[in-house]
Design a protein around this motif. Structure first.
Motif, PDB file in Angstrom:
ATOM      1  N   ALA A   1       7.265  -0.350 -64.136  1.00 51.74           N
ATOM      2  CA  ALA A   1       7.526   0.478 -62.917  1.00 51.74           C
ATOM      3  C   ALA A   1       6.797  -0.026 -61.692  1.00 51.74           C
ATOM      4  CB  ALA A   1       6.937   1.772 -63.548  1.00 51.74           C
TER       5      ALA A   1
ATOM      6  N   SER B   1      -1.480   5.422 -69.059  1.00 53.57           N
ATOM      7  CA  SER B   1      -0.345   5.046 -68.258  1.00 53.57           C
ATOM      8  C   SER B   1      -0.344   3.765 -67.833  1.00 53.57           C
ATOM      9  CB  SER B   1      -0.369   5.910 -66.944  1.00 53.57           C
ATOM     10  OG  SER B   1      -1.511   5.997 -66.533  1.00 53.57           O
ATOM     11  N   ARG B   2      -1.261   3.117 -67.328  1.00 53.56           N
ATOM     12  CA  ARG B   2      -1.169   1.791 -66.704  1.00 53.56           C
ATOM     13  C   ARG B   2      -0.725   0.916 -67.678  1.00 53.56           C
ATOM     14  NH1 ARG B   2      -2.286  -2.157 -63.612  1.00 53.56           N
ATOM     15  NH2 ARG B   2      -0.181  -1.545 -63.266  1.00 53.56           N
TER      16      ARG B   2
ATOM     17  N   GLU C   1       4.330   4.413 -60.349  1.00 49.79           N
ATOM     18  CA  GLU C   1       3.602   4.528 -61.634  1.00 49.79           C
ATOM     19  C   GLU C   1       2.218   5.376 -60.882  1.00 49.79           C
ATOM     20  OE1 GLU C   1       0.382   1.673 -63.598  1.00 49.79           O
ATOM     21  OE2 GLU C   1       2.045   0.641 -62.690  1.00 49.79           O
ATOM     22  N   LYS C   2       1.975   5.366 -59.651  1.00 45.65           N
ATOM     23  CA  LYS C   2       0.788   6.464 -59.302  1.00 45.65           C
ATOM     24  C   LYS C   2       1.253   7.589 -59.143  1.00 45.65           C
ATOM     25  CE  LYS C   2      -1.772   3.002 -56.320  1.00 45.65           C
ATOM     26  NZ  LYS C   2      -2.460   2.622 -54.966  1.00 45.65           N
TER      27      LYS C   2
ATOM     28  N   TRP D   1      -7.311  -1.273 -60.586  1.00 41.54           N
ATOM     29  CA  TRP D   1      -6.028  -1.283 -61.163  1.00 41.54           C
ATOM     30  C   TRP D   1      -5.910  -2.517 -62.311  1.00 41.54           C
ATOM     31  CZ3 TRP D   1      -3.483   2.928 -60.121  1.00 41.54           C
ATOM     32  CH2 TRP D   1      -2.274   3.030 -60.341  1.00 41.54           C
TER      33      TRP D   1
ATOM     34  N   PHE E   1       1.367   8.690 -62.696  1.00 49.30           N
ATOM     35  CA  PHE E   1       0.030   9.127 -63.336  1.00 49.30           C
ATOM     36  C   PHE E   1      -0.521  10.460 -62.667  1.00 49.30           C
ATOM     37  CE2 PHE E   1      -4.615   8.540 -62.093  1.00 49.30           C
ATOM     38  CZ  PHE E   1      -5.116   8.773 -63.399  1.00 49.30           C
TER      39      PHE E   1
ATOM     40  N   PHE F   1       3.445   1.934 -68.061  1.00 49.61           N
ATOM     41  CA  PHE F   1       4.192   1.490 -67.152  1.00 49.61           C
ATOM     42  C   PHE F   1       4.193   0.043 -66.641  1.00 49.61           C
ATOM     43  CE2 PHE F   1       2.756   6.198 -65.741  1.00 49.61           C
ATOM     44  CZ  PHE F   1       4.006   6.781 -66.307  1.00 49.61           C
ATOM     45  N   SER F   2       3.087  -0.680 -66.903  1.00 51.33           N
ATOM     46  CA  SER F   2       3.260  -1.915 -66.942  1.00 51.33           C
ATOM     47  C   SER F   2       4.193  -2.628 -67.811  1.00 51.33           C
ATOM     48  CB  SER F   2       1.773  -2.684 -67.109  1.00 51.33           C
ATOM     49  OG  SER F   2       0.789  -1.844 -65.961  1.00 51.33           O
TER      50      SER F   2
END
Length: 485
Positions: free
Chosen positions: A437, A428-429, A442-443, A362, A446, A432-433
């Motif tokens: 989020a 997306s990481r 976030e998961k 992650w 994704f 969303f970071s």
């Protein structure tokens, strides 16, 4: 006294990144300018720049043209030389690719008269001295020359300590644009060489070129490193952060502690660096945090331990990787994970291991790249030995275009699908970071993106080419720099 004129041409086209500095050329420029030579630099970023570059060279009539290109830039050099007529000028090739394949260059590019092998500062200065004095230059150390009587192979000069080389000079680059578009981030390098023998990397082959190969890894003394940094910052005082792109910034713990103490007192800007998993412990993480380290970049490469150990020669466990990431996260140092897909002998299950490890790590950011067999590396030889290369090995010219090995252990379609998932994950990481989020949201988002990846990639990529990769890499870089500011 006549002083030699040198025109350097740097091929930096379609790399998937914004155009950036070439640190080797910066050192060459600094070295030549201490000898009062006239140095010109053309930084080629698009093929539309070719005509202007050719006009510049014709107008300046330099004593030597220096072509700087990597393996992945060969196709652009070929197209450039097809339309440029420099037959009345001395054309020199240089860079890692020339050092790796040496005299093979002359068969590939008959227009090239000579190649510089290894570090070029002293060799190029000596060549220019001989041009100044109208002396025979065919026996200049550090060069191979093509002549009517055959190829002249001169001895390669020994490696120099970094502190004995003139300071790098980035002024001939479009440095304001390069740094500003990187979020006021200045990339620098303080060391040379890497002691590790990763089979996909050319370091082990480059080391063999030198007579004093035991000196291949050179760390700049901390006080001289600060001198380099200050000199660079004087060019662009608005710099807000620094990226140290040394292969192994954390290699020597004593050097790191001494440098970080000086850096905190004398520079005190946020910085990013590369590190090896093996070098990270609590004391190193504390040292980096205290000095202002904002992010550390790791080569995860593969999530399969067998593949990583036996095919890549990276012999640390997944648990060791996870521990290094946790140590940095505890200090709120961000992490970046590099990965390679499409490796020799890699199966679908092994690629899933890579995806799963990254989902577990992650990291704040990361990147996926296709394996590319660079000449003279151990993995290139392995691909030859096991007949893994396609009939046209140059059909793929880079690490973002697509898989480049035969479809023996996994199909190209499956590799591309996993590559897309990995890119979507890092993209997306980052997004969303940025909006902070919650992890659960976030998961979920994704997973939705993975389900919709085919229409997403088709919409962004209607021609069928991998332009989505370039879009993502550039967006990640631009957003990420603001995020890490």
């Amino acid at each position: 006294k006549k002083m030699a004129k040198v025109h350097l041409i740097y091929f930096d086209l379609h790399t998937g990144y914004y155009p950036d500095f070439h640190h080797g050329l910066a050192y060459l420029i600094g070295s030549l300018q201490t000898e009062k030579h006239s140095v010109f630099l053309t930084h080629l970023k698009n093929e539309s720049d070719y005509s202007h570059a050719i006009e510049l060279v014709k107008r300046e009539k330099p004593d030597a043209i220096g072509l700087s290109f990597t393996t992945n830039q060969k196709q652009y050099l070929r197209r450039f030389l097809d339309i440029a007529d420099f037959s009345d000028m001395l054309i020199i090739g240089g860079g890692v690719h020339c050092t790796l394949i040496k005299e093979e260059i002359f068969a590939e590019f008959p227009e090239i008269d000579g190649i510089c092998i290894g570090d070029g500062e002293a060799s190029l200065k000596e060549l220019c001295r001989r041009l100044d004095n109208n002396e025979d230059y065919f026996n200049t150390p550090g060069f191979y020359f093509k002549t009517e009587k055959g190829i002249i192979k001169n001895p390669i000069l020994p490696l120099q300590n970094i502190e004995s080389v003139p300071l790098p000079d980035y002024a001939l680059f479009d440095y304001k644009k390069i740094i500003r578009e990187s979020g006021d981030r200045f990339t620098m390098i303080l060391s040379r060489g890497c002691p590790y023998g990763c089979y996909y990397c050319s370091n082990h082959a480059l080391r063999e070129a030198y007579p004093n190969k035991d000196k291949y890894v050179r760390l700049c003394p901390p006080d001289h490193a600060i001198k380099i940094i200050k000199n660079n910052l004087s060019l662009y005082p608005q710099t807000k952060k620094i990226l140290f792109c040394d292969d192994t910034f954390t290699l020597d713990k004593k050097w790191l502690f001494d440098f970080c103490n000086l850096y905190r007192r004398e520079i005190n800007l946020p910085f990013f660096c590369n590190a090896r998993i093996e070098n990270i412990d609590d004391s190193v993480a504390e040292c980096l945090k205290d000095a202002g380290c904002a992010s550390v970049q790791f080569g995860v490469e593969s999530g399969n331990e067998w593949l990583r150990a036996h095919i890549l020669n990276r012999k640390h466990s997944n648990e060791k990787i996870k521990k290094a990431f946790v140590i940095l996260k505890k200090r709120k140092i961000k992490t970046f994970a590099y990965n390679i897909l499409g490796l020799p002998f890699e199966t679908k299950e092994m690629q899933k291991d890579t995806l799963n490890l990254n989902f577990e790590l992650w990291s704040n950011m990361g990147g996926g790249y296709y394996f590319y067999p660079y000449p003279k590396t151990r993995l290139y030889q392995l691909c030859l030995d096991y007949n893994l290369l396609p009939d046209k090995p140059d059909s793929k010219s880079g690490y973002l275009e697509g898989p480049c090995l035969k479809e023996i252990f996994i199909s190209h379609k499956e590799t591309i699908e996993n590559f897309q998932i990995l890119q979507l994950f890092f993209y997306s990481r980052l997004i969303f970071s940025k909006i902070k989020a919650p992890m659960m949201i976030e998961k979920l988002l994704f997973k939705m993106a993975v389900l919709l990846r085919k229409p997403i990639f088709f919409f962004c990529n209607p021609t069928g080419k991998n332009r989505i990769v370039v879009i993502m890499v550039n967006a990640m870089r631009k957003l990420g720099l603001r995020y890490l500011r």
